[in-house]
Design a protein around this motif. Structure first.
Motif, PDB file in Angstrom:
ATOM      1  N   LEU A 130       0.854  -1.179   0.000  1.00 55.43           N
ATOM      2  CA  LEU A 130       0.000   0.000   0.000  1.00 55.43           C
ATOM      3  C   LEU A 130       0.894   1.235   0.000  1.00 55.43           C
ATOM      4  O   LEU A 130       1.469   1.590   1.032  1.00 55.43           O
ATOM      5  CB  LEU A 130      -0.937   0.009   1.211  1.00 55.43           C
ATOM      6  N   PRO A 131       1.061   1.901  -1.152  1.00 53.84           N
ATOM      7  CA  PRO A 131       1.840   3.149  -1.175  1.00 53.84           C
ATOM      8  C   PRO A 131       1.050   4.261  -0.473  1.00 53.84           C
ATOM      9  O   PRO A 131      -0.075   4.574  -0.866  1.00 53.84           O
ATOM     10  CB  PRO A 131       1.990   3.446  -2.670  1.00 53.84           C
ATOM     11  N   VAL A 132       1.629   4.835   0.552  1.00 55.60           N
ATOM     12  CA  VAL A 132       0.958   5.894   1.307  1.00 55.60           C
ATOM     13  C   VAL A 132       1.167   7.210   0.561  1.00 55.60           C
ATOM     14  O   VAL A 132       2.303   7.635   0.346  1.00 55.60           O
ATOM     15  CB  VAL A 132       1.503   5.988   2.743  1.00 55.60           C
ATOM     16  N   ALA A 133       0.068   7.827   0.137  1.00 55.39           N
ATOM     17  CA  ALA A 133       0.150   9.071  -0.626  1.00 55.39           C
ATOM     18  C   ALA A 133       0.836  10.148   0.208  1.00 55.39           C
ATOM     19  O   ALA A 133       0.709  10.164   1.442  1.00 55.39           O
ATOM     20  CB  ALA A 133      -1.243   9.537  -1.029  1.00 55.39           C
ATOM     21  N   PRO A 134       1.584  11.064  -0.438  1.00 53.56           N
ATOM     22  CA  PRO A 134       2.294  12.100   0.329  1.00 53.56           C
ATOM     23  C   PRO A 134       1.374  13.026   1.104  1.00 53.56           C
ATOM     24  O   PRO A 134       1.821  13.715   2.014  1.00 53.56           O
ATOM     25  CB  PRO A 134       3.072  12.862  -0.755  1.00 53.56           C
ATOM     26  N   THR A 135       0.088  13.052   0.736  1.00 58.85           N
ATOM     27  CA  THR A 135      -0.856  13.932   1.422  1.00 58.85           C
ATOM     28  C   THR A 135      -1.656  13.209   2.504  1.00 58.85           C
ATOM     29  O   THR A 135      -2.616  13.751   3.030  1.00 58.85           O
ATOM     30  CB  THR A 135      -1.827  14.542   0.402  1.00 58.85           C
ATOM     31  N   THR A 136      -1.239  11.971   2.843  1.00 55.87           N
ATOM     32  CA  THR A 136      -1.913  11.264   3.929  1.00 55.87           C
ATOM     33  C   THR A 136      -0.844  10.592   4.802  1.00 55.87           C
ATOM     34  O   THR A 136       0.332  10.921   4.734  1.00 55.87           O
ATOM     35  CB  THR A 136      -2.934  10.253   3.389  1.00 55.87           C
ATOM     36  N   SER A 137      -1.239   9.648   5.668  1.00 50.08           N
ATOM     37  CA  SER A 137      -0.302   9.031   6.607  1.00 50.08           C
ATOM     38  C   SER A 137      -0.853   7.688   7.073  1.00 50.08           C
ATOM     39  O   SER A 137      -2.035   7.379   6.884  1.00 50.08           O
ATOM     40  CB  SER A 137      -0.095   9.939   7.821  1.00 50.08           C
ATOM     41  N   ALA A 138       0.004   6.914   7.717  1.00 53.70           N
ATOM     42  CA  ALA A 138      -0.446   5.641   8.281  1.00 53.70           C
ATOM     43  C   ALA A 138      -1.499   5.866   9.358  1.00 53.70           C
ATOM     44  O   ALA A 138      -2.455   5.093   9.491  1.00 53.70           O
ATOM     45  CB  ALA A 138       0.756   4.884   8.853  1.00 53.70           C
ATOM     46  N   ALA A 139      -1.342   6.938  10.143  1.00 47.72           N
ATOM     47  CA  ALA A 139      -2.337   7.246  11.180  1.00 47.72           C
ATOM     48  C   ALA A 139      -3.699   7.528  10.557  1.00 47.72           C
ATOM     49  O   ALA A 139      -4.743   7.121  11.095  1.00 47.72           O
ATOM     50  CB  ALA A 139      -1.876   8.446  12.004  1.00 47.72           C
ATOM     51  N   ALA A 140      -3.706   8.207   9.391  1.00 47.84           N
ATOM     52  CA  ALA A 140      -4.975   8.470   8.710  1.00 47.84           C
ATOM     53  C   ALA A 140      -5.601   7.177   8.223  1.00 47.84           C
ATOM     54  O   ALA A 140      -6.827   6.999   8.303  1.00 47.84           O
ATOM     55  CB  ALA A 140      -4.752   9.428   7.543  1.00 47.84           C
ATOM     56  N   LEU A 141      -4.784   6.249   7.721  1.00 49.42           N
ATOM     57  CA  LEU A 141      -5.322   4.959   7.280  1.00 49.42           C
ATOM     58  C   LEU A 141      -5.978   4.228   8.442  1.00 49.42           C
ATOM     59  O   LEU A 141      -7.065   3.645   8.298  1.00 49.42           O
ATOM     60  CB  LEU A 141      -4.209   4.099   6.686  1.00 49.42           C
ATOM     61  N   GLU A 142      -5.319   4.260   9.605  1.00 50.82           N
ATOM     62  CA  GLU A 142      -5.907   3.618  10.791  1.00 50.82           C
ATOM     63  C   GLU A 142      -7.228   4.280  11.167  1.00 50.82           C
ATOM     64  O   GLU A 142      -8.187   3.594  11.549  1.00 50.82           O
ATOM     65  CB  GLU A 142      -4.922   3.695  11.956  1.00 50.82           C
ATOM     66  N   ARG A 143      -7.281   5.595  11.044  1.00 50.30           N
ATOM     67  CA  ARG A 143      -8.516   6.304  11.395  1.00 50.30           C
ATOM     68  C   ARG A 143      -9.653   5.924  10.450  1.00 50.30           C
ATOM     69  O   ARG A 143     -10.782   5.692  10.896  1.00 50.30           O
ATOM     70  CB  ARG A 143      -8.253   7.808  11.349  1.00 50.30           C
ATOM     71  N   PHE A 144      -9.365   5.851   9.155  1.00 52.74           N
ATOM     72  CA  PHE A 144     -10.416   5.518   8.196  1.00 52.74           C
ATOM     73  C   PHE A 144     -10.853   4.055   8.300  1.00 52.74           C
ATOM     74  O   PHE A 144     -11.937   3.710   7.848  1.00 52.74           O
ATOM     75  CB  PHE A 144      -9.956   5.834   6.775  1.00 52.74           C
ATOM     76  N   ALA A 145     -10.010   3.217   8.889  1.00 51.21           N
ATOM     77  CA  ALA A 145     -10.389   1.816   9.080  1.00 51.21           C
ATOM     78  C   ALA A 145     -11.118   1.588  10.399  1.00 51.21           C
ATOM     79  O   ALA A 145     -11.616   0.489  10.655  1.00 51.21           O
ATOM     80  CB  ALA A 145      -9.144   0.929   9.036  1.00 51.21           C
ATOM     81  N   GLY A 146     -11.205   2.637  11.235  1.00 56.59           N
ATOM     82  CA  GLY A 146     -11.748   2.465  12.576  1.00 56.59           C
ATOM     83  C   GLY A 146     -13.174   2.946  12.749  1.00 56.59           C
ATOM     84  O   GLY A 146     -13.862   3.329  11.795  1.00 56.59           O
ATOM     85  N   SER A 147     -13.605   2.972  13.997  1.00 58.45           N
ATOM     86  CA  SER A 147     -14.999   3.261  14.331  1.00 58.45           C
ATOM     87  C   SER A 147     -15.393   4.703  14.075  1.00 58.45           C
ATOM     88  O   SER A 147     -16.581   5.016  13.995  1.00 58.45           O
ATOM     89  CB  SER A 147     -15.259   2.911  15.802  1.00 58.45           C
TER      90      SER A 147
END
Length: 434
Positions: free
Chosen positions: A227-244
């Protein structure tokens, strides 16, 4: 956000500025960065060459497809003497000195967004102007030079402006040659997951693709995910979008259990899903080298489909319209209408029905070819169906090679970045360009 600033006390004021005008993350990664690197090599620009009399600046323009993080992402490259975020564009246009000193001469280079913004900026600064035109050159009268992606742009111009236009080729055609120079992926059958870079796309794309990865891993236990993380996002954002906190995530069975650090065996951090699937995060964009080695990509619509096409990576393009969030991520006036407060649900439902009937092609390779080169799955699609289709593609190397060959035939020859750099140099005073 830390942004490059103007000339400091240790260096002479710039005598000339090259000003890039651009908008979103796709254009920054595939047009702006390669051209900036090429010009740095050939002209020794600031800020890298501290004593250079030529500065390189980036001006970001208002755009509904931008994320708001573009200036921060571009500042990390160390390419630009100064970066003007989109939120300050109108203020700068009214009073350029608010963005620091400007060289007395310069060239404005259009590399994304609405071409009219670069017309306004070049007129306001009194600089020369060149537009890189992908499909059409809208304001040839106010351009000193036009750089066309293909002959179709030249053919659409009025005869009196054609002498200003040079066909340089597709800037993305150079991506594959750069990608081949990067380190190989570890052994395995790699599948890339590209959920998007904007919040509205990530809200749908992250939970959908996590669920799909779990189901594909169950079908093909040896499959590995990138999963290439776009320069305008982050791993923390991915976790947030996968969460409650993301209500769309509740519609899917997967989630993120934890984030693992790099190891000697694995140079990247890894998301571990609740089903135990490992998803490797490439957090040093651009990820063209690793992406080019993937057997297949599962991707949302957008500039990423053009990048994958330029790299020759087979793909399945997914647009799950059961979630209104994907409507708000659409480009152009459709996305603007879907974002209207109060009316968005009604308008979104009507637009969804219309778009499903009349969407035409959504992926850039299909738009470019005028035919279905890559599969587009639009509608109330589910992860199980996409996992099954991905399994079918991966089980048929000849089909994958056929799509790869089709994509490469559309790409064109490398060299467009160097050709565009030469066009920019042709507008500089000879004493500074040599």
């Amino acid at each position: 956000m830390s942004e490059p600033r103007g000339p400091g006390p240790s260096r002479a004021p710039a005598r000339l500025s090259i000003v890039f005008v651009s908008n979103g993350p796709g254009e920054l990664a595939t047009w702006v960065r390669p051209l900036a690197e090429q010009l740095h090599r050939s002209l020794q620009l600031r800020p890298r060459a501290q004593q250079s009399l030529i500065s390189l600046r980036l001006v970001l323009v208002p755009c509904p497809n931008a994320t708001g993080q573009e200036a921060d992402a571009a500042s990390r490259w160390g390419q630009f003497d100064r970066i003007t975020p989109a939120r300050r564009f109108w203020r700068m246009l009214l009073n350029p000195r608010l963005e620091g000193p400007w060289a007395p001469q310069g060239v404005v280079v259009f590399l994304g967004g609405d071409q009219f913004w670069s017309v306004l900026l070049s007129a306001r600064l009194g600089y020369r102007h060149i537009t890189y035109a992908e499909w059409v050159a809208r304001w040839p009268r106010w351009n000193d030079r036009l750089a066309a992606m293909g002959p179709a742009v030249l053919e659409q111009l009025p005869q009196r402006f054609r002498s200003r236009c040079t066909v340089v080729g597709d800037l993305m055609a150079d991506l594959s040659s750069h990608a081949r120079a990067q380190a190989p992926l570890p052994d395995g059958e790699w599948v890339a997951l590209l959920p998007g870079s904007k919040a509205a796309k990530l809200a749908v794309g992250v939970p959908f693709l996590l669920d799909t990865a779990d189901r594909l891993a169950a079908r093909r236990p040896g499959c590995r995910f990138l999963l290439p993380v776009a320069p305008t996002t982050s791993a923390a954002a991915l976790e947030r979008f996968a969460g409650s906190t993301n209500p769309i995530a509740a519609a899917y069975t997967s989630g993120i259990a934890r984030l693992e650090p790099p190891t000697e065996r694995c140079p990247w951090r890894r998301l571990i899903t609740t089903a135990g699937t490992e998803i490797h995060l490439q957090e040093d964009p651009p990820a063209h080298g690793p992406l080019s080695q993937c057997a297949l990509a599962l991707t949302t619509v957008g500039a990423n489909t053009a990048e994958l096409g330029a790299l020759g990576v087979p793909m399945i393009v997914i647009v799950p319209t059961q979630h209104l969030g994907v409507m708000q991520a659409w480009d152009g006036w459709l996305g603007l209408l879907a974002r209207l407060p109060g009316l968005r649900w009604c308008i979104g439902a009507l637009l969804s029905a219309w778009r499903l009937r009349n969407h035409g092609f959504l992926a850039w390779p299909n738009i470019s070819a005028g035919r279905a080169v890559v599969p587009e799955r639009v509608g109330a699609i589910q992860p199980e169906a996409i996992a099954a289709e991905a399994d079918d593609w991966l089980a048929s190397p000849s089909r994958l090679q056929g799509q790869r060959d089709d994509l490469r035939s559309l790409r064109g020859q490398p060299g467009a970045v160097a050709a565009l750099a030469n066009e920019v140099r042709s507008l500089l005073p000879k004493a500074l360009a040599d």
